[in-house]
Motif scaffolding. Structure first.
Motif, PDB file in Angstrom:
ATOM      1  N   VAL A   6      12.079  -1.044   4.592  1.00  0.00           N
ATOM      2  CA  VAL A   6      11.770  -0.637   3.030  1.00  0.00           C
ATOM      3  C   VAL A   6      12.664   0.529   2.741  1.00  0.00           C
ATOM      4  O   VAL A   6      13.746   0.493   2.019  1.00  0.00           O
ATOM      5  CB  VAL A   6      10.418  -0.715   2.585  1.00  0.00           C
ATOM      6  CG1 VAL A   6      10.363  -0.136   1.051  1.00  0.00           C
ATOM      7  CG2 VAL A   6       9.707  -1.971   2.791  1.00  0.00           C
ATOM      8  N   ASP A  25      12.866  10.717   8.650  1.00  0.00           N
ATOM      9  CA  ASP A  25      11.945   9.883   9.528  1.00  0.00           C
ATOM     10  C   ASP A  25      12.096  10.426  10.980  1.00  0.00           C
ATOM     11  O   ASP A  25      13.251  10.168  11.307  1.00  0.00           O
ATOM     12  CB  ASP A  25      12.003   8.511   9.289  1.00  0.00           C
ATOM     13  CG  ASP A  25      10.931   7.772   9.943  1.00  0.00           C
ATOM     14  OD1 ASP A  25      10.531   8.246  11.046  1.00  0.00           O
ATOM     15  OD2 ASP A  25      10.733   6.480   9.340  1.00  0.00           O
ATOM     16  N   GLY A  43       5.514  -1.027  10.990  1.00  0.00           N
ATOM     17  CA  GLY A  43       5.494  -2.725  10.548  1.00  0.00           C
ATOM     18  C   GLY A  43       6.884  -3.358  10.754  1.00  0.00           C
ATOM     19  O   GLY A  43       7.016  -4.312  11.347  1.00  0.00           O
ATOM     20  N   SER A  44       7.871  -2.449  10.493  1.00  0.00           N
ATOM     21  CA  SER A  44       9.311  -3.166  10.615  1.00  0.00           C
ATOM     22  C   SER A  44       9.716  -3.535  12.135  1.00  0.00           C
ATOM     23  O   SER A  44      10.252  -4.655  12.122  1.00  0.00           O
ATOM     24  CB  SER A  44      10.344  -2.338  10.038  1.00  0.00           C
ATOM     25  OG  SER A  44      10.079  -2.099   8.779  1.00  0.00           O
ATOM     26  N   VAL A  50       9.963 -13.303   8.795  1.00  0.00           N
ATOM     27  CA  VAL A  50       9.836 -14.347   7.904  1.00  0.00           C
ATOM     28  C   VAL A  50      10.201 -14.327   6.383  1.00  0.00           C
ATOM     29  O   VAL A  50       9.468 -13.127   5.845  1.00  0.00           O
ATOM     30  CB  VAL A  50       8.704 -15.090   8.301  1.00  0.00           C
ATOM     31  CG1 VAL A  50       8.372 -16.474   7.571  1.00  0.00           C
ATOM     32  CG2 VAL A  50       8.205 -15.787   9.895  1.00  0.00           C
ATOM     33  N   VAL A 175       8.176  14.454   6.971  1.00  0.00           N
ATOM     34  CA  VAL A 175       7.852  15.150   5.954  1.00  0.00           C
ATOM     35  C   VAL A 175       6.249  15.624   5.649  1.00  0.00           C
ATOM     36  O   VAL A 175       5.233  14.721   6.102  1.00  0.00           O
ATOM     37  CB  VAL A 175       7.966  14.319   4.627  1.00  0.00           C
ATOM     38  CG1 VAL A 175       7.750  15.254   3.315  1.00  0.00           C
ATOM     39  CG2 VAL A 175       9.454  14.145   4.665  1.00  0.00           C
ATOM     40  N   TYR A 335       2.466  -4.528   2.991  1.00  0.00           N
ATOM     41  CA  TYR A 335       1.442  -5.343   3.718  1.00  0.00           C
ATOM     42  C   TYR A 335       2.127  -6.443   4.610  1.00  0.00           C
ATOM     43  O   TYR A 335       2.907  -6.008   5.422  1.00  0.00           O
ATOM     44  CB  TYR A 335       0.524  -5.859   2.747  1.00  0.00           C
ATOM     45  CG  TYR A 335      -0.694  -6.620   3.613  1.00  0.00           C
ATOM     46  CD1 TYR A 335      -1.221  -6.265   4.615  1.00  0.00           C
ATOM     47  CD2 TYR A 335      -1.137  -7.882   2.889  1.00  0.00           C
ATOM     48  CE1 TYR A 335      -2.107  -7.017   5.216  1.00  0.00           C
ATOM     49  CE2 TYR A 335      -2.396  -8.742   3.497  1.00  0.00           C
ATOM     50  CZ  TYR A 335      -2.681  -8.203   4.565  1.00  0.00           C
ATOM     51  OH  TYR A 335      -3.742  -8.724   5.015  1.00  0.00           O
ATOM     52  N   ARG A 336       1.985  -7.716   4.063  1.00  0.00           N
ATOM     53  CA  ARG A 336       2.609  -8.864   4.963  1.00  0.00           C
ATOM     54  C   ARG A 336       3.948  -9.254   4.665  1.00  0.00           C
ATOM     55  O   ARG A 336       4.575 -10.162   5.371  1.00  0.00           O
ATOM     56  CB  ARG A 336       1.624  -9.974   4.757  1.00  0.00           C
ATOM     57  CG  ARG A 336       0.513  -9.619   5.574  1.00  0.00           C
ATOM     58  CD  ARG A 336      -0.608 -10.939   5.419  1.00  0.00           C
ATOM     59  NE  ARG A 336      -0.384 -11.706   6.366  1.00  0.00           N
ATOM     60  CZ  ARG A 336      -0.835 -12.852   6.471  1.00  0.00           C
ATOM     61  NH1 ARG A 336      -1.795 -13.292   5.691  1.00  0.00           N
ATOM     62  NH2 ARG A 336      -0.616 -14.017   7.497  1.00  0.00           N
ATOM     63  N   GLY A 338       6.990  -6.894   3.891  1.00  0.00           N
ATOM     64  CA  GLY A 338       7.639  -5.900   3.402  1.00  0.00           C
ATOM     65  C   GLY A 338       9.438  -6.367   3.915  1.00  0.00           C
ATOM     66  O   GLY A 338      10.553  -5.807   3.165  1.00  0.00           O
ATOM     67  N   LEU A 340      10.486  -9.464   3.655  1.00  0.00           N
ATOM     68  CA  LEU A 340      10.917 -10.296   2.568  1.00  0.00           C
ATOM     69  C   LEU A 340      11.387  -9.691   1.302  1.00  0.00           C
ATOM     70  O   LEU A 340      12.416  -9.934   0.484  1.00  0.00           O
ATOM     71  CB  LEU A 340       9.622 -11.208   2.080  1.00  0.00           C
ATOM     72  CG  LEU A 340       9.757 -12.221   1.079  1.00  0.00           C
ATOM     73  CD1 LEU A 340      10.664 -13.256   1.012  1.00  0.00           C
ATOM     74  CD2 LEU A 340       8.362 -13.163   0.903  1.00  0.00           C
TER      75      LEU A 340
HETATM   76  C1  LIG Z   1       3.221  -8.441  13.613  1.00  0.00           C
HETATM   77  C2  LIG Z   1       3.811  -8.306  12.338  1.00  0.00           C
HETATM   78  C3  LIG Z   1       4.371  -9.266  11.799  1.00  0.00           C
HETATM   79  C4  LIG Z   1       5.121  -9.287  10.478  1.00  0.00           C
HETATM   80  N1  LIG Z   1       5.797 -10.297  10.091  1.00  0.00           N
HETATM   81  C5  LIG Z   1       6.363 -10.060   8.873  1.00  0.00           C
HETATM   82  C6  LIG Z   1       7.066 -11.070   8.501  1.00  0.00           C
HETATM   83  O1  LIG Z   1       7.341 -12.221   9.028  1.00  0.00           O
HETATM   84  N2  LIG Z   1       7.823 -11.185   7.206  1.00  0.00           N
HETATM   85  C7  LIG Z   1       7.713 -10.238   6.451  1.00  0.00           C
HETATM   86  O2  LIG Z   1       8.365 -10.041   5.273  1.00  0.00           O
HETATM   87  N3  LIG Z   1       6.954  -9.054   6.825  1.00  0.00           N
HETATM   88  C8  LIG Z   1       6.277  -9.187   7.995  1.00  0.00           C
HETATM   89  N4  LIG Z   1       5.445  -8.118   8.260  1.00  0.00           N
HETATM   90  C9  LIG Z   1       5.457  -6.826   7.451  1.00  0.00           C
HETATM   91  C10 LIG Z   1       6.372  -5.798   7.471  1.00  0.00           C
HETATM   92  O3  LIG Z   1       6.627  -5.938   8.637  1.00  0.00           O
HETATM   93  C11 LIG Z   1       6.098  -4.777   6.708  1.00  0.00           C
HETATM   94  O4  LIG Z   1       5.554  -5.016   5.546  1.00  0.00           O
HETATM   95  C12 LIG Z   1       7.230  -3.838   6.599  1.00  0.00           C
HETATM   96  O5  LIG Z   1       7.926  -3.704   7.871  1.00  0.00           O
HETATM   97  C13 LIG Z   1       6.904  -2.613   5.935  1.00  0.00           C
HETATM   98  O6  LIG Z   1       8.202  -1.682   6.229  1.00  0.00           O
HETATM   99  P1  LIG Z   1       8.035  -0.275   5.776  1.00  0.00           P
HETATM  100  O7  LIG Z   1       9.440   0.146   5.594  1.00  0.00           O
HETATM  101  O8  LIG Z   1       7.395  -0.054   4.532  1.00  0.00           O
HETATM  102  O9  LIG Z   1       7.125   0.467   6.639  1.00  0.00           O
HETATM  103  P2  LIG Z   1       7.144   0.873   8.224  1.00  0.00           P
HETATM  104  O10 LIG Z   1       7.946   0.036   9.049  1.00  0.00           O
HETATM  105  O11 LIG Z   1       5.892   1.014   8.832  1.00  0.00           O
HETATM  106  O12 LIG Z   1       7.712   2.268   8.335  1.00  0.00           O
HETATM  107  C14 LIG Z   1       7.361   3.336   7.691  1.00  0.00           C
HETATM  108  C15 LIG Z   1       8.147   4.543   8.277  1.00  0.00           C
HETATM  109  O13 LIG Z   1       7.676   5.652   7.697  1.00  0.00           O
HETATM  110  C16 LIG Z   1       7.708   6.587   8.678  1.00  0.00           C
HETATM  111  N5  LIG Z   1       6.856   7.594   8.127  1.00  0.00           N
HETATM  112  C17 LIG Z   1       5.397   7.602   7.913  1.00  0.00           C
HETATM  113  N6  LIG Z   1       5.257   8.995   7.534  1.00  0.00           N
HETATM  114  C18 LIG Z   1       6.160   9.881   7.568  1.00  0.00           C
HETATM  115  C19 LIG Z   1       6.170  11.045   6.988  1.00  0.00           C
HETATM  116  N7  LIG Z   1       5.326  11.814   6.535  1.00  0.00           N
HETATM  117  N8  LIG Z   1       7.630  11.531   6.837  1.00  0.00           N
HETATM  118  C20 LIG Z   1       8.684  10.867   7.387  1.00  0.00           C
HETATM  119  N9  LIG Z   1       8.601   9.640   7.869  1.00  0.00           N
HETATM  120  C21 LIG Z   1       7.375   9.214   7.777  1.00  0.00           C
HETATM  121  C22 LIG Z   1       7.198   6.165  10.070  1.00  0.00           C
HETATM  122  O14 LIG Z   1       7.787   6.881  11.178  1.00  0.00           O
HETATM  123  C23 LIG Z   1       7.865   4.775   9.917  1.00  0.00           C
HETATM  124  O15 LIG Z   1       9.291   4.687  10.576  1.00  0.00           O
HETATM  125  C24 LIG Z   1       4.883  -8.097   9.653  1.00  0.00           C
HETATM  126  C25 LIG Z   1       4.062  -7.027  10.141  1.00  0.00           C
HETATM  127  C26 LIG Z   1       3.674  -6.966  11.346  1.00  0.00           C
HETATM  128  C27 LIG Z   1       2.884  -5.886  11.896  1.00  0.00           C
END
Ligand SMILES: Cc1cc2nc3c(=O)[nH]c(=O)nc-3n(C[C@H](O)[C@H](O)[C@H](O)COP(=O)(O)OP(=O)(O)OC[C@H]3O[C@@H](n4cnc5c(N)ncnc54)[C@H](O)[C@@H]3O)c2cc1C
Length: 361
Positions: A6, A25, A43-44, A50, A175, A335-336, A338, A340
């Motif tokens: 994201v 990050d 998460g990512s 999917v 941060v 959540y599930r 991110g 997509l």
């Molecule tokens: C097993 C599994 C399967 C999944 N399958 C799917 C799927 O098929 N399709 C789908 O759409 N989604 C799926 N998801 C959900 C999806 O992966 C997440 O919704 C998405 O990856 C979230 O992305 P994000 O960038 O918000 O968070 P994350 O990928 O969790 O990244 C957050 C980042 O923030 C950083 N961070 C945290 N605090 C700080 C701070 N204070 N300062 C700087 N950086 C910080 C962390 O280091 C991390 O790198 C799945 C999740 C899991 C666990």
């Protein structure tokens, strides 16, 4: 803040719109892993990637609109991000097996209502026999021609490369705090890093999943999130087999995705477990697919396994897309979904920043 899918997608999108962007990050210090093979990931890097947008049951509301917008943007995004050094493709289609006659009836109605979206109901008798037979709950299936998946690690690599090529900057640190600032200091917000460095910015975009709440709480914004763990297995078929003929990119059975890769491998996942501690009994249950796993699947060898954490907002629907104060934007708690929803979320953030520039400090 946050270089998961994201945050990186949003950074790239903002950079393309001409904004000066710093992506912060600790994880940007290392390369995106080649495969998800560690135990516990964000998460990512744990995701299956999917994209189930068109086969979404509802046909109104914010969740529906975000899915629609993302599915419209995905083909363009993939074309823009695909590069010989970071290849990316959309893998389609997706097939959802019906779990009961009622489920099949709902799918049939959905397919009748949305043929233009590439949905088709497949009667049980018309399901193609494959060399590796599908699990067969026996009620037919919904085929979604334009849903499927994108490789999440490939996507993350492609986003990082594109962001870098566009002149985006990264800072490998955490941060610690955010402070309100004033325009005289050169921005509305002051970002304070783990090393105590401070820099001023016009806008902060918080995409740090489970790390978001603690940045917001001291500013008076209560956005609690809970961790929901997901486990994934990488399985190898017992004998050399003639490929995955007749299989879609994603086959979904009872909420579990079966994703063939290579000639003989299959990802199976993911579990949905509130908390941060993995339950091994759920992995065994997943491999039997509620007693519907064909024998080749039951005999497959487990050659890899990983788990990751999803961020689920408490008391509010996912995702959290909010402008909390001028220049304080939250795009988190996906959540599930991110992966997509990354394109639609990034676009939404861009619109918020464009609007804040127009209205001024
Ligand atoms: C097993 C599994 C399967 C999944 N399958 C799917 C799927 O098929 N399709 C789908 O759409 N989604 C799926 N998801 C959900 C999806 O992966 C997440 O919704 C998405 O990856 C979230 O992305 P994000 O960038 O918000 O968070 P994350 O990928 O969790 O990244 C957050 C980042 O923030 C950083 N961070 C945290 N605090 C700080 C701070 N204070 N300062 C700087 N950086 C910080 C962390 O280091 C991390 O790198 C799945 C999740 C899991 C666990």
């Amino acid at each position: 803040m946050g270089a998961g899918i994201v945050g990186t997608a949003t950074s790239w999108h903002l950079r393309r719109r001409g904004y000066a962007v710093v992506l912060v990050d600790p994880s940007v210090a290392s390369a995106v892993p080649q495969a998800s093979n560690q135990r516990c990931l964000n998460g990512s890097t744990a995701s299956l990637g999917v994209l189930m947008g068109h086969a979404f049951r509802r046909s109104s509301g914010r969740g529906w609109r975000l899915r629609q917008r993302s599915m419209a943007l995905w083909p363009e995004w993939v074309v823009q991000l695909d590069d010989p050094t970071s290849p990316l493709s959309l893998q389609t289609p997706l097939v959802q097996l019906a779990s009961s006659d009622e489920d099949a009836e709902r799918m049939r109605q959905l397919a009748e209502a949305r043929p233009h979206a590439g949905l088709r109901f497949l009667d049980e008798q018309t399901l193609t026999p494959a060399p590796h037979p599908w699990p067969r709950p026996g009620h037919g299936a919904l085929l979604s021609e334009r849903d499927g998946r994108v490789d999440p690690l490939g996507l993350l690599r492609a986003l990082r490369r594109a962001f870098d090529t566009e002149g985006g900057a990264t800072q490998a640190t955490r941060v610690e705090h955010l402070q309100r600032s004033d325009a005289a200091r050169g921005g509305r917000w002051q970002v304070i890093t783990a090393e105590g460095d401070r820099f001023n910015v016009d806008a902060v975009v918080i995409c740090s999943a489970l790390g978001s709440s603690q940045l917001l709480e001291p500013l008076g914004h209560h956005r609690p999130m809970e961790a929901v763990l997901g486990q994934v297995l990488d399985l190898k078929l017992p004998n050399p087999q003639p490929g995955w003929t007749g299989w879609p990119a994603v086959l979904t059975c009872g909420g579990i995705n079966l994703i063939p890769h290579g000639d003989q491998q299959l990802w199976l996942g993911a579990t949905v477990e509130p908390g941060t501690v993995a339950d091994s009994s759920l992995v065994s249950a997943m491999t039997t697919l509620n007693n519907q796993a064909p024998s080749w699947l039951r005999e497959a060898e487990r050659i890899g396994q990983w788990q990751g954490l999803r961020a689920r907002p408490q008391g509010r629907p996912a995702p959290l897309l909010e402008t909390l104060e001028p220049g304080l934007i939250l795009a988190s708690g996906h959540y599930r979904n991110g992966v997509l929803l990354a394109p639609a979320s990034a676009e939404w953030v861009g619109q918020q920043i464009d609007a804040s520039i127009l209205t001024g400090p």
